[in-house]
Design a protein around this motif. Structure first.
Motif: not given
Length: 215
Positions: A121, A125, A127-128, A150-151, A154, A157-158, A183-184
């Protein structure tokens, strides 16, 4: 592909104190149930910060359990996982994957770790969505995401979390503690990930709450 997020937190959704102390927020009954959930998934997924801080095994450890062990997956863009940690030391016994954004580290490969490269990303990091696709190609389509914050943030968020298994202990850590979810980037309530509670069970002093994503 099914992705389940596991959270083990205080009442105020903290996974550790400000100093990083986290063992054990939830009680023995909750931890035992987590092992049962691990056994029901193809792989357990954590971020590198959790792997470095806790040196976990991420295996199913139940009395008399003789079933299949899930694979262990570490999201580790810079391949900081130590050759001496438990995950690497047992990589030839239990399938272990490191998902990175660079060329495979020969030391990890020599230890039996399967190193998978994916695009990065803008924050450097993994890219999920590429991570999920790469793991599916390895036959790992039922994922149990265990952390850290954080994970968890992520994946949410995705829009990749299908279910949440939330173990909540009756303690309060406070705002200086480490949050369960990072964070979202939610600007309005309508844009927040929505889930419905499908079950609540008391486990000792803890509550085990189960949620399913609202389509």
């Amino acid at each position: 592909m099914t992705i389940t997020l596991k959270l083990a937190t205080s009442l105020d959704a903290r996974i550790a104190t400000a100093s990083g102390e986290s063992r054990w927020i939830t009680g023995a009954a909750s931890r035992e149930q987590v092992h049962r959930l691990r056994a029901a998934h193809d792989a357990v997924v954590v971020g590198i910060e959790t792997a470095l801080a806790d040196d976990p095994e991420l295996t199913v450890r139940l009395p008399g359990y003789m079933g299949r062990q899930p694979a262990r997956v570490v999201l580790d863009s810079r391949q900081r996982l130590s050759a001496g940690c438990k995950l690497v030391a047992t990589a030839r016994e239990t399938p272990t994957y490191v998902v990175t954004t660079g060329a495979p580290d020969p030391a990890l490969v020599d230890a039996g770790v399967r190193v998978i490269g994916v695009p990065a990303t803008d924050a450097a990091r993994p890219h999920l969505k590429s991570v999920v696709q790469a793991l599916a190609a390895e036959g790992l389509s039922n994922l149990f995401v265990e952390g850290g914050g954080q994970v968890a943030g992520s994946f949410l968020r995705h829009g990749l979390v299908d279910a949440i298994e939330w173990f909540r202990a009756p303690i309060v850590i406070g705002g200086e503690g480490r949050p369960a979810i990072g964070d979202l980037a939610v600007a309005a309530l309508a844009g927040a990930p929505h889930f419905r509670r499908v079950e609540v069970t008391q486990l000792g002093d803890d509550l085990w709450e189960r949620y399913a994503r609202v389509a």
